[in-house]
Scaffold this active site. Structure first.
Site, PDB file in Angstrom:
ATOM      1  CB  CYS A  97       8.461  -2.580 -21.081  1.00  0.00           C
ATOM      2  SG  CYS A  97       9.750  -1.760 -20.127  1.00  0.00           S
ATOM      3  CB  CYS A 436      -1.672   7.995   6.183  1.00  0.00           C
ATOM      4  SG  CYS A 436      -1.966   7.020   7.650  1.00  0.00           S
ATOM      5  CB  CYS A 439      -4.046   9.408   8.567  1.00  0.00           C
ATOM      6  SG  CYS A 439      -2.256   9.126   8.602  1.00  0.00           S
TER       7      CYS A 439
END
Length: 531
Positions: A97, A436, A439
């Site tokens: 990290c 999306c 969509c």
């Protein structure tokens, strides 16, 4: 579409959740699982001498010290350390990290300072990625995480993210929230270690004013409070100290170094004063301060996007304007080369930082603004005056006006009025985004409907990309969304179910768009051309 305060906050900022922990008692020397604590807390003398000769230790040296100063937790000893000490500060990290790597030397710096002060606090770190059992025990779910355990109970960390910030928070949570200085020598030593602090002068350390000062010091977790009853010591810290029975001021590390408190000595007033004045005239946005910047009570914020070399020539000019609006408008520089910081903001405007850009937000209502003119003293002052007075026009992003006349018309932010709200036809509008998932299927349905109703002059089919276009009267949170704007009532669009079949949508259009007489005469023809 209008951006809500909550969605703006979520989009702009990703908080680092940090918490911290101390221990005032030492672990038993005989605990085999912990090993020799004295050895763990010892600092290599040669390393210390080398650091002192070279000045402030490098991050690499601080990280090396962390291996010796900070107790290493694992699955076997974590519970014993936390339960066996009154206060334990734990840094949960992962070796891979990046933010953990950035925080580690700061954590070590705080640990070093605490040890040099003679503190018995146990500072501990846990590789939560490797020791998952221990991570679950202390409830570490992300990296990095700082937790303060008080008699085994965790407390959320709410301090700053520098070594000094961690140190201040630790000292306030484990001892007196205020440092008392009695000599000029002590004041000079204090000034070497603290860039920002609150100073209080009280002839006697008692009374309502002093009590409120103490309460504020205990509540404010990021800034060190210092007190004195010696006017000469007070002047060493704050040369412009007022001559009265009590005085308070904020000292910062910038040309605008001193801010005098002039309100009534109440905890809330003191904290409000600090929140409105603790940032510099022009704050540089970083990963570590972005959450605090957005959370500032100064809700009017001007952001200047520019790479550092391009920004520096404007710094003095911007500081002059910022000085005029101090505590009313916050000025923030975002280095456009830091894509992870700049891109979320610029995406809200649909802009690229090809040149210095000045924008503004009113975080109380979630509105955004763009300064179209070049950066100059006059232009920036006019922009800020309009922001303060509420006369600026809200900015809504838009693609360029489209060309072409397909069966499904492309609508953008700047053509929404003419194409939808002012159109003589009824409009079926598809609101979508490129990412999306559902969509594409809805788009195919709309195209099929547009082809089916081709030639009917009283209905129009259109679509708008919500990721690139906004309009104050288009507020959509889910995609895709189908909105039907009746010709007779454009102000009250009807939301259609995206689960409706093409046939169901066609029937809706026939019932609401086509006059009944025409609908009846064309019924046979429609049957032949069913979707």
């Amino acid at each position: 579409m209008a951006v809500s305060k909550r969605s703006l906050a979520l989009f702009l900022f990703i908080f680092l959740f940090l918490s911290s922990v101390f221990a005032l008692s030492l672990v038993d020397d005989g605990d085999e699982d912990l090993g020799d604590l004295e050895e763990l807390l010892s600092i290599d003398e040669e390393e210390a001498k080398r650091g002192a000769a070279q000045g402030k230790p490098s991050e690499a040296e601080l990280l090396s010290r962390a291996q010796r100063i900070v107790v290493e937790l694992n699955n076997e000893n974590a519970k014993r350390v936390i339960d066996g000490n009154e206060l334990v500060m734990v840094l949960g990290y992962a070796p891979w990290c990046q933010r953990s790597a950035e925080l580690m030397p700061r954590f070590a710096e705080a640990a070093t300072s605490l040890k040099e002060m003679g503190s018995l606090v146990v500072m501990a770190k846990l590789d939560a990625d490797r020791y998952t059992k221990a991570a679950k025990l202390v409830d570490i779910k992300g990296f990095p995480t700082l937790l303060l355990f008080r008699n085994g109970t965790a407390e959320s960390y709410t301090g700053g993210f520098t070594g000094e910030g961690i140190l201040i928070w630790v000292r306030k949570k484990t001892g007196a929230p205020i440092i008392r200085l009695s000599s000029i020598t002590a004041a000079e030593e204090f000034l070497k270690k603290h860039q920002m602090f609150v100073v209080g002068f009280f002839e006697n350390f008692k009374g309502n004013e002093y009590n409120e000062f103490v309460k504020a010091a205990a509540t404010e977790n990021e800034i060190q409070f210092v007190e004195t009853n010696d006017i000469n010591v007070a002047k060493a810290l704050y040369p412009e100290v007022g001559f009265s029975k009590h005085f308070m001021g904020l000292v910062k590390s910038e040309p605008e170094r001193y801010e005098s408190f002039g309100d009534k000595f109440l905890e809330g007033e003191i904290l409000n004063f600090i929140e409105h004045h603790k940032f510099t005239l022009v704050t540089v946005l970083t990963e570590l301060n972005n959450a605090r910047v957005y959370a500032s009570p100064i809700k009017l914020q001007v952001y200047i996007f520019a790479e550092t070399d391009d920004f520096n020539p404007f710094l003095s000019l911007i500081q002059n304007v910022a000085r005029k609006y101090k505590s009313k408008i916050m000025f923030i520089h975002v280095d456009s080369a830091e894509e992870n910081l700049a891109k979320p903001f610029l995406t809200l405007f649909g802009l690229e930082a090809e040149r210095p850009i000045v924008t503004a937000f009113d975080n109380s209502i979630g509105s955004k603004y763009l300064m179209d003119s070049d950066i100059s003293l006059g232009n920036l002052e006019e922009f800020c005056s309009g922001l303060l007075q509420g006369t600026l026009s809200t900015y809504f992003k838009s693609e360029p006006k489209p060309n072409g006349n397909g069966l499904v018309k492309k609508v953008v932010g700047r053509t929404f009025d003419a194409s939808v709200l002012e159109s003589a036809e009824s409009v079926l509008l598809e609101v979508y985004t490129p990412w999306c998932i559902d969509c594409e299927a809805t788009t195919k349905q709309v195209e099929k409907l547009a082809k089916h109703f081709k030639g009917h002059g009283n209905v129009k089919f259109a679509r708008i990309d919500a990721s690139l276009n906004e309009h104050p009267k288009l507020q959509v949170d889910n995609y895709p969304t189908l909105l039907f704007y009746p010709a007779a009532s454009k102000s009250n669009p009807i939301k259609l179910s995206k689960k409706s079949s093409a046939k169901e949508l066609a029937n809706f259009i026939k019932e609401n768009i086509i006059p009944k007489a025409e609908n009846t005469s064309n019924s046979e023809e429609s049957k032949k051309d069913e979707l």
